[in-house]
Design a protein around this motif. Structure first.
Motif, PDB file in Angstrom:
ATOM      1  N   GLU A  72      36.832 -46.139  53.929  1.00 20.81           N
ATOM      2  CA  GLU A  72      37.225 -44.747  54.123  1.00 20.81           C
ATOM      3  C   GLU A  72      38.691 -44.656  54.541  1.00 20.81           C
ATOM      4  N   ASP A  73      39.111 -45.533  55.464  1.00 24.09           N
ATOM      5  CA  ASP A  73      40.517 -45.535  55.900  1.00 24.09           C
ATOM      6  C   ASP A  73      41.443 -45.807  54.720  1.00 24.09           C
ATOM      7  N   LEU A  74      41.064 -46.795  53.933  1.00 21.98           N
ATOM      8  CA  LEU A  74      41.892 -47.156  52.788  1.00 21.98           C
ATOM      9  C   LEU A  74      41.929 -46.014  51.769  1.00 21.98           C
ATOM     10  N   ARG A  75      40.760 -45.440  51.513  1.00 18.38           N
ATOM     11  CA  ARG A  75      40.673 -44.334  50.563  1.00 18.38           C
ATOM     12  C   ARG A  75      41.558 -43.166  50.987  1.00 18.38           C
ATOM     13  N   GLY A  76      41.516 -42.888  52.296  1.00 21.35           N
ATOM     14  CA  GLY A  76      42.328 -41.786  52.818  1.00 21.35           C
ATOM     15  C   GLY A  76      43.796 -41.996  52.492  1.00 21.35           C
ATOM     16  N   VAL A  77      44.274 -43.209  52.732  1.00 18.36           N
ATOM     17  CA  VAL A  77      45.684 -43.513  52.486  1.00 18.36           C
ATOM     18  C   VAL A  77      45.998 -43.465  50.994  1.00 18.36           C
ATOM     19  N   VAL A  78      45.085 -43.994  50.183  1.00 20.45           N
ATOM     20  CA  VAL A  78      45.320 -44.011  48.737  1.00 20.45           C
ATOM     21  C   VAL A  78      45.382 -42.577  48.192  1.00 20.45           C
TER      22      VAL A  78
ATOM     23  N   GLN B 292      46.322 -39.955  49.772  1.00 18.75           N
ATOM     24  CA  GLN B 292      47.618 -39.406  50.155  1.00 18.75           C
ATOM     25  C   GLN B 292      48.739 -39.932  49.267  1.00 18.75           C
ATOM     26  N   LEU B 293      48.688 -41.240  48.994  1.00 18.31           N
ATOM     27  CA  LEU B 293      49.705 -41.832  48.131  1.00 18.31           C
ATOM     28  C   LEU B 293      49.670 -41.206  46.737  1.00 18.31           C
ATOM     29  N   ILE B 294      48.468 -40.964  46.228  1.00 22.38           N
ATOM     30  CA  ILE B 294      48.338 -40.347  44.903  1.00 22.38           C
ATOM     31  C   ILE B 294      48.999 -38.974  44.920  1.00 22.38           C
ATOM     32  N   GLU B 295      48.709 -38.196  45.976  1.00 18.03           N
ATOM     33  CA  GLU B 295      49.292 -36.858  46.063  1.00 18.03           C
ATOM     34  C   GLU B 295      50.812 -36.915  46.153  1.00 18.03           C
ATOM     35  N   GLU B 296      51.302 -37.828  47.006  1.00 20.28           N
ATOM     36  CA  GLU B 296      52.754 -37.979  47.164  1.00 20.28           C
ATOM     37  C   GLU B 296      53.402 -38.359  45.835  1.00 20.28           C
ATOM     38  N   GLU B 297      52.788 -39.289  45.140  1.00 13.86           N
ATOM     39  CA  GLU B 297      53.344 -39.749  43.871  1.00 13.86           C
ATOM     40  C   GLU B 297      53.342 -38.611  42.845  1.00 13.86           C
TER      41      GLU B 297
END
Lengths: 175, 357
Positions: B239-245, B247-252
């Motif tokens: 879940e922690d990893l998914r959360g960060v990923v 966010q990264l997808i949105e940022e990208e």
């Protein structure tokens, strides 16, 4: 910038070591890094183990100065023959028993690697851990029971109590 | 062999399927480290001990079928030629570690190549599941199922306090490394990545290049994975990893959108120049090739380039590695020869795409 070791080639490797709050910067070239056996990104010779052995070696004097009782007797694992010195050097255990053998020295290291955590809270193997799974379930129910009693929900608490009894019975019968 | 056939054979079947968010997430991977009780770890085991572990695992699981994964076939590392070993590493099916110092080491692999189980790597068992796109939960479910299946017949080294006991203290507990491979060209282009990476590192996650520890980010592809394995459950780690990923997808995505709005012509120029290099160069080094491939892929995702399939980046990033080039050539190649070969392969691959239109 030239390599601080040989002063000849340009420094391509830059890293910072912080020990006890003291910061040391290194700027070296690949060749010198290789000779020193230090980290070289991409060459695969650098790994987490190098870092780990730093942690482990650094642990020793610190714990010795903090608590003078000599826990030096555990220097070798009976099962696989790995010595603590070797473990500190290669940064890896030799067998499952090493965890018990070196237990007294491991906690600070685990804390550092795993963000302060020292005990497992994840998956338990279904077959060999079935007893443990059952025991954990009973513990959870007991906590729930305490909660219910505090909240004065006695009817619900009685149900949970009966469930615990049943589980304990099954547990004893099964093992 | 025709190029089409070579590519089709070279690319793992699982890679040809498209996964969720595959414009940014190339693949998701779960790896579980497991060891057998009463056996020393591979790092210090002698030949006899390593052989015993290898046999015990193969006795129960070689050529066996698991669910819809299919049959697991065994490949012994010692039976492979150096180029073949390299190819397996370049496909991420085995770790470099497994091929460097094999001691009764091998891998049980599914036909789709999305499941690979290494025997006698750093640990007795390394169960790995690979999925296209962003599918961490799916990968964990499968890996955990296979883990249960292995546990039916093998006694794992496990204790209540430390969880699954592993050779390296960085894996103890869950023994799980979850990682996601991401293509983040816009975050690199806008230099936002330099601010994001340190922030991610503080969350107990690691960002690095695609060939794992210590490797540089080639072609703007980054691997994000969990660092900690002790004290959190598998689900919480995911879940922690998914959360960060997420966010990264949105940022990208937002960085891509901004780039497109603010500097469309510059972006088009960059993308088409790179396509030009790939379609025309006669000598190309790996670094330049991956940079251009990343640009072209970005161009495809932003619909600046049409008529080229988006799998070209994933495919060519792997196919232009030294091992594959030599396998295609059928012989060992010097670095200079590889650069020529690489350019030829890429040119032909791009041409193939245009012919299929």
């Amino acid at each position: 910038m030239y390599c601080q070791e040989c002063q000849q080639r340009p420094a391509t490797l830059h890293f910072t070591k912080i020990i006890n709050g003291k910061k040391n910067e290194f700027h070296i070239c690949e060749q010198c890094a290789k000779e020193k056996g230090d980290l070289i990104p991409g060459s695969n010779s650098f790994s987490i183990h190098n870092l780990l052995s730093g942690l482990l070696n650094f642990d020793q004097p610190l714990s010795d100065s903090n608590n003078p009782q000599p826990d030096k007797q555990v220097t070798q694992c009976d099962q696989c023959g790995l010595s603590y010195t070797k473990f500190a050097k290669i940064g890896r255990f030799g067998c499952p028993d090493c965890y018990k053998t070196f237990e007294s020295k491991l906690t600070p290291m685990f804390k550092r690697i795993h963000g302060g955590n020292t005990s497992h809270t994840g998956k338990i193997p279904k077959r060999i851990g079935s007893e443990l799974i059952e025991r954990k379930k009973i513990d959870q129910f007991k906590q729930k029971l305490q909660q219910l009693i505090i909240q004065e929900e006695f009817e619900e608490a009685a149900k949970v109590r009966d469930q615990i009894r049943m589980m304990e019975k099954r547990f004893e019968g099964g093992s | 062999m025709s190029l089409e056939k070579f590519i089709s054979d070279a690319i793992s079947p699982w890679m040809k399927r498209e996964g969720p968010d595959s414009d940014i997430v190339l693949s998701s991977r779960i790896r579980l480290a497991r060891n057998l009780e009463n056996h020393v770890f591979p790092i210090i085991s002698n030949e006899q001990q390593a052989d015993k572990v290898n046999r015990q695992i193969r006795k129960h699981y070689e050529n066996q079928t698991y669910g819809n994964v299919g049959v697991l076939s065994y490949i012994d590392i010692d039976d492979l030629k150096p180029i073949e070993k390299r190819v397996l590493v370049e496909k991420h099916l085995v770790s470099p570690n497994l091929t460097e110092d094999p001691k009764y080491s091998g891998v049980l692999m599914s036909d789709e190549e999305h499941v690979s189980i290494m025997i006698n790597e750093e640990d007795h068992l390394r169960i790995q599941c690979l999925f296209p796109g962003f599918q961490l939960i799916e990968a964990l479910t499968l890996a955990s199922g296979i883990d249960d299946w292995f546990e039916e017949k093998l006694n794992y080294a496990f204790d209540e306090q430390h969880g699954y006991l592993t050779s390296c203290p960085t894996n103890v507990g869950t023994g799980m490394r979850a990682s996601v491979m991401m293509h983040l060209p816009a975050l690199v282009l806008t230099q936002k990545i330099h601010r994001i990476v340190p922030a991610i590192n503080q969350l107990g996650l690691v960002v690095r290049g695609i060939y794992g520890e210590g490797s540089e980010a080639q072609g703007n592809v980054f691997q994000v994975s969990n660092q900690m394995t002790l004290g959190k459950s598998e689900q919480d780690i995911i879940e922690d990893l998914r959360g960060v990923v997420i966010q990264l997808i949105e940022e990208e995505r937002s960085a891509r959108k901004n780039l497109l709005e603010s500097s469309r012509i510059q972006l088009e120029d960059r993308v088409y120049r790179s396509l030009g290099i790939l379609s025309n160069s006669r000598i190309i080094q790996s670094k330049e090739a991956t940079k251009c491939l990343s640009d072209v892929r970005l161009g495809i995702d932003l619909k600046l380039i049409e008529g080229i399939s988006n799998t070209i980046l994933n495919e060519l990033m792997i196919l232009t590695q030294p091992g594959f080039l030599q396998q295609y050539a059928g012989e060992a190649l010097s670095p200079d020869e590889r650069d020529i070969r690489r350019a030829t392969l890429i040119r032909e691959r791009v041409k193939l795409e245009k012919n299929n239109e």
